[in-house]
Write an enzyme that holds these catalytic residues in place. Sequence first.
Site, PDB file in Angstrom:
ATOM      1  N   HIS A   9      47.218  48.866  38.089  1.00 41.16           N
ATOM      2  CA  HIS A   9      48.390  48.346  38.822  1.00 41.16           C
ATOM      3  C   HIS A   9      49.644  48.494  37.957  1.00 41.16           C
ATOM      4  CE1 HIS A   9      46.429  46.526  42.274  1.00 41.16           C
ATOM      5  NE2 HIS A   9      45.621  45.796  41.526  1.00 41.16           N
TER       6      HIS A   9
ATOM      7  N   GLU B  22      46.320  49.095  45.100  1.00 43.70           N
ATOM      8  CA  GLU B  22      44.900  48.894  44.783  1.00 43.70           C
ATOM      9  C   GLU B  22      44.200  50.232  44.552  1.00 43.70           C
ATOM     10  OE1 GLU B  22      43.989  45.973  44.095  1.00 43.70           O
ATOM     11  OE2 GLU B  22      41.807  46.012  44.081  1.00 43.70           O
TER      12      GLU B  22
ATOM     13  N   HIS C  18      41.374  47.587  35.584  1.00 41.71           N
ATOM     14  CA  HIS C  18      41.885  47.374  36.936  1.00 41.71           C
ATOM     15  C   HIS C  18      43.373  46.995  36.907  1.00 41.71           C
ATOM     16  CE1 HIS C  18      41.432  46.086  41.215  1.00 41.71           C
ATOM     17  NE2 HIS C  18      42.470  45.333  40.880  1.00 41.71           N
ATOM     18  N   GLU C  19      43.678  45.950  36.162  1.00 42.36           N
ATOM     19  CA  GLU C  19      45.066  45.461  36.161  1.00 42.36           C
ATOM     20  C   GLU C  19      46.006  46.471  35.504  1.00 42.36           C
ATOM     21  OE1 GLU C  19      45.680  43.154  38.135  1.00 42.36           O
ATOM     22  OE2 GLU C  19      43.636  42.370  38.354  1.00 42.36           O
TER      23      GLU C  19
END
Length: 498
Positions: free
Chosen positions: A266, A292, A262-263
């Site tokens: 980003h 996101e 997820h990170e």
Amino acid sequence: MSEKLNQLKQILGEISDLNHAASVLGWDEQVNMPPGGSEARGQQLATLGKIVQEKFTSNEVGMLLEDLKKEYSDPQTDDGAMIRVASRDYEKAKLVPPSFVAEQAIVASKAFEAWVEAKSKSDFSIFKPHLEKVVELVKKYISFFPSADHPYDILLDDFEPGMKTAEVREIFGNLRPKQVELIKAIASAKQVKADFLHKKYNEKKMWDFSEKIISKFGYDFSRGRQDKAPHPFETSFSVNDVRITNRFEEASPIATIFSAMHESGHAMYEQGINPAYERTPLANGTSLAVHESQSRMWENLVGRSLPFCEHFFPELKKAFPSQLDGVTAKSFYKGINKVEPSLIRVNADEATYNLHIMLRLEIEIGLVDGSIVVKDLPEIWNAKMKDYLGIVPPNDAKGVLQDVHWSGGMIGYFSTYALGNIVSAQLWEAINKDIHDLEEQIRKGEFDQLLGWLREKIHVHGHKYDPQDLVQKATGSRIDSAAYVRYLTKKYSGIYGL
Ligand code: MG
């Protein structure tokens, strides 16, 4: 280049340096700083925030922007876009007094420390007075702006330029019954097994594995790093220094891998921005929802897909043979996609995730319009959890205290998570039209073409286009939940035989 443009770029470059220095302090606060440093750190951040505010809202910047707006009026050019974004930020910043910015930074810093303590002790009363102050300041912030259709619009606009409360409510209103219907169908289907998720896993091995995966995705560790923090996040100090944090929780050890995916999503966005935008207002992702969409894509559309499980599961099993004994790539895939109403947003499955967001949106709107007061939050939270997801948290750490956002004054933020899910599915449909063998590539662990597509259509543009325009350019339509509903329905029909 005109002399005036040079002057403006010089000032905006210095402001960018100051903002990034503040980001380093913010990163350090969450990763390294001893609790005793809290007050001083708050002051340091407040001072930097004040200098930035004064510098940016100076008459010199105002006059330069005024003149340059006429000369560089084409927003399709980089300079035109930069001036458009800077002018909009300037007009907003001009409305907020510097003393307020400083006060907010101090309050946020203390509130963050209180939140950490309150969460670890699962005691809302520790956080309550700080959150009351935060909400008071948010209301004061709103009062600086001309009145909007809804006061919450002013907060939303800071995270999702141009987005209105009514639009978000409409998108959520359409989505909610479809998600609820899907969850009901899943609940009455044959359940999948996921007991392997709750075994004991070695922290260091899991951490190393997470880094291996995100390197393969294309997160560049020579321009990034992953550290431990109470809450996973991504922060950028330059196109060439984009960091992520992660955590390991015994109760959900495999979540470490998905948080890293997820990170890194980003972070790859920020690492992919046109280097020519460095030290300008264009060197950020365009909005939180688009941001996101990148993180959720790598975490869910890639990370929780069957082709990706087929690729990486054998290696995971090699690292954890006893925990994953008897588990196959297919049963692992089903297990990590198990749908179950749960307490913690960041660990929620894709079918229930957006309901966690809808709950927070209603609470935030209530805090802003005064229909909800802080002291009642634990009770209201639990009642809404029962209503939305049919479960009640056993304590506040697993309820109202779970997220860091409110401690930092970030009210208006949460709905961008659900909008990001929606955009990720829209992009995914567009990508699959352009890359016909994408699934096969993912099965082989090849991500160059996927990352290349995202770089070209999304990342490189930074803040040049507004979110709706960027989504339109990349997918042919504005933000719309239809693709997301198609994606969820197809995925869970396969897993649960609906
Ligand atoms: Mg995120």
